[in-house]
Write an enzyme that holds these catalytic residues in place. Structure first.
Site, PDB file in Angstrom:
ATOM      1  N   GLU A   1       0.795  -1.230   0.000  1.00 28.88           N
ATOM      2  CA  GLU A   1       0.000   0.000   0.000  1.00 28.88           C
ATOM      3  C   GLU A   1       0.830   1.285   0.000  1.00 28.88           C
ATOM      4  O   GLU A   1       0.604   2.191   0.812  1.00 28.88           O
ATOM      5  CB  GLU A   1      -0.976  -0.032   1.182  1.00 28.88           C
ATOM      6  CG  GLU A   1      -1.857  -1.263   1.175  1.00 28.88           C
ATOM      7  CD  GLU A   1      -2.842  -1.346   2.334  1.00 28.88           C
ATOM      8  OE1 GLU A   1      -2.815  -0.458   3.209  1.00 28.88           O
ATOM      9  OE2 GLU A   1      -3.637  -2.291   2.358  1.00 28.88           O
TER      10      GLU A   1
ATOM     11  N   GLU B   1      -6.185 -10.507  -1.985  1.00 26.74           N
ATOM     12  CA  GLU B   1      -6.953 -10.413  -0.729  1.00 26.74           C
ATOM     13  C   GLU B   1      -8.452 -10.306  -1.017  1.00 26.74           C
ATOM     14  O   GLU B   1      -9.162  -9.488  -0.462  1.00 26.74           O
ATOM     15  CB  GLU B   1      -6.491  -9.208   0.096  1.00 26.74           C
ATOM     16  CG  GLU B   1      -5.006  -9.202   0.407  1.00 26.74           C
ATOM     17  CD  GLU B   1      -4.564  -8.015   1.246  1.00 26.74           C
ATOM     18  OE1 GLU B   1      -5.429  -7.335   1.833  1.00 26.74           O
ATOM     19  OE2 GLU B   1      -3.342  -7.742   1.317  1.00 26.74           O
TER      20      GLU B   1
HETATM   21  C1  XIL Z   1      -5.880  -6.613   7.911  1.00 25.99           C
HETATM   22  C2  XIL Z   1      -6.274  -7.878   8.644  1.00 25.99           C
HETATM   23  O1  XIL Z   1      -7.306  -8.550   7.919  1.00 25.99           O
HETATM   24  C3  XIL Z   1      -6.746  -7.521  10.059  1.00 25.99           C
HETATM   25  O2  XIL Z   1      -6.990  -8.728  10.756  1.00 25.99           O
HETATM   26  C4  XIL Z   1      -5.671  -6.700  10.754  1.00 25.99           C
HETATM   27  O3  XIL Z   1      -6.167  -6.326  12.014  1.00 25.99           O
HETATM   28  C5  XIL Z   1      -5.320  -5.471   9.946  1.00 25.99           C
HETATM   29  O4  XIL Z   1      -4.892  -5.856   8.624  1.00 25.99           O
HETATM   30  N1  XIL Z   1      -4.831  -4.728   3.315  1.00 25.99           N
HETATM   31  C6  XIL Z   1      -3.822  -5.540   3.724  1.00 25.99           C
HETATM   32  C7  XIL Z   1      -3.996  -6.448   4.855  1.00 25.99           C
HETATM   33  O5  XIL Z   1      -2.785  -5.653   3.038  1.00 25.99           O
HETATM   34  O6  XIL Z   1      -2.784  -6.693   5.549  1.00 25.99           O
HETATM   35  C8  XIL Z   1      -5.057  -5.938   5.809  1.00 25.99           C
HETATM   36  O7  XIL Z   1      -5.315  -7.002   6.692  1.00 25.99           O
HETATM   37  C9  XIL Z   1      -6.316  -5.560   5.051  1.00 25.99           C
HETATM   38  C10 XIL Z   1      -6.021  -4.483   4.051  1.00 25.99           C
END
Ligand code: XIL
Length: 359
Positions: free
Chosen positions: A156, A262
């Site tokens: 990100e 994701e």
């Molecule tokens: C999120 C997880 O799903 C949560 O459990 C944690 O508390 C915070 O991070 N983009 C990403 C992930 O790359 O690492 C994030 O995951 C969601 C958004």
């Protein structure tokens, strides 16, 4: 060893699947054939070590998925203690489950604007900071070397509005070159791991996607060992038809492997459900179809894999927000709260068949 509670949980889940307990003990999810069967690329799932002791979760994951991404226990927030010591118990538990079930691992994530540590924040001198930065990346890559197919090295980096790159501790101390540096150090530590650049909203926001691709191009031109692009695909059911196709085609234009890293498809925007639930579910299915139809148009070497950000709806990070209570709970994943395969999972299975080699 399953406890009494585990069996009750599993049997309750079975009751919801119409399967008799004797036919599929502790395998309550098998209302559909294994999603991963015959695929030429991994079908991944996000996981946390606390889920490993849940027999319903474990049955779904070992049956339907072939790769694990640690959801948060391989991030700096977990691994790096304030005194600079590293802790690995939780990710090692996930690696152990993957090993025992013939699954691969995707490392997530080394450098993220959203997380740092007092170990780094305490250092203002750029040279000393850079040494700690390199050491952390090298230590983590070395720990999991040879057991991790690929890594989300920088996560990100692009601003939400796509107007530039985020300011964060890493860019403050090292300049924007923190990005290049992370890939160079990671590659030196584990030359065999495929190194990804990962971001979100690339489907919803063309400007952000353009900025992401510009960054990727500049890294490639600089000779940085960037090996792939991850599009998180945290999408909402109202995403306009065609947006996924445009985004994936765009992301593939650099010729790098593309990881749908994701995936979840939220039924909500803000604090309320968007559409009547049945319409949402139809939209979710249409988006899965569009996603996989487009993914199939990519050359095989660019189809790195598909990762779903959780197994059951209740495992989703989208269900941990305080507002997500009551009848309008989000349902962004493939299996429902009791572990049953949803119609969305059947759509995914049908669409994945286009890639499957005969088992
Ligand atoms: C999120 C997880 O799903 C949560 O459990 C944690 O508390 C915070 O991070 N983009 C990403 C992930 O790359 O690492 C994030 O995951 C969601 C958004």
């Amino acid at each position: 060893m399953l406890t009494r509670r585990d069996w009750i949980t599993a049997l309750a889940a079975l009751a919801g699947t119409g399967l008799s307990a004797c036919s599929q003990a502790a395998e309550p999810h098998v209302a559909i054939d294994p999603l991963k069967d015959g695929l030429p690329f991994p079908l991944g799932v996000a996981a946390m070590s606390g889920q490993l002791s849940d027999p319903v979760w474990a049955a779904i994951v070992r049956t339907h998925f072939s790769q694990i991404t640690p959801e948060w226990e391989q991030k700096m927030e977990y691994l790096l203690l304030p005194d600079g010591q590293l802790q690995f118990d939780a990710p090692e538990a996930l690696y152990g489950f993957a090993r025992d079930n013939g699954m691969t691992m995707l490392g997530h994530t080394l450098i993220w604007y959203a997380q740092s540590s007092p170990w780094f924040e305490a250092v203002t001198d750029p040279v000393r900071f850079g040494r700690r930065y390199d050491q952390y990346i090298s230590d983590i890559m070395t720990r999991f070397k040879g057991r991790t197919r690929a890594w989300d090295v920088v996560n990100e980096p692009v601003m939400d509005d796509g107007s530039g790159y985020r300011s964060c501790l890493w860019s403050d101390r090292l300049g924007l070159g923190y990005i290049n540096r992370a890939y160079e150090v990671a590659h030196e530590a584990d030359p065999n791991a495929v190194l990804f650049l990962n971001d979100y909203n690339l489907e919803h926001n063309p400007q952000k996607r353009l900025m992401f691709l510009k960054l990727a191009e500049s890294l490639l031109k600089a000779g940085v060992p960037l090996g792939g692009l991850g599009t998180q695909s945290h999408i909402v059911a109202s995403l306009a038809p065609g947006a996924l196709q445009i985004a994936l085609t765009d992301l593939a234009s650099l010729g790098l492997p593309v990881h749908i890293s994701e995936l979840d498809i939220s039924l909500k925007t803000g604090r309320t459900a968007m559409l009547e639930v049945r319409q949402n579910e139809a939209r979710q299915q249409a988006l899965v179809t569009e996603l996989l139809e487009t993914y199939a148009t990519l050359p095989a070497h660019q189809r790195f894999g598909l990762t779903i950000w959780g197994a059951r709806d209740k495992d989703s990070w989208l269900r941990r927000g305080g507002e997500d209570r009551g009848p309008m709970r989000d349902a962004p994943l493939m299996f429902d709260d009791t572990g049953n395969a949803k119609p969305l999972a059947r759509t995914l299975k049908a669409e994945l068949k286009r890639f499957a080699r005969p088992v």
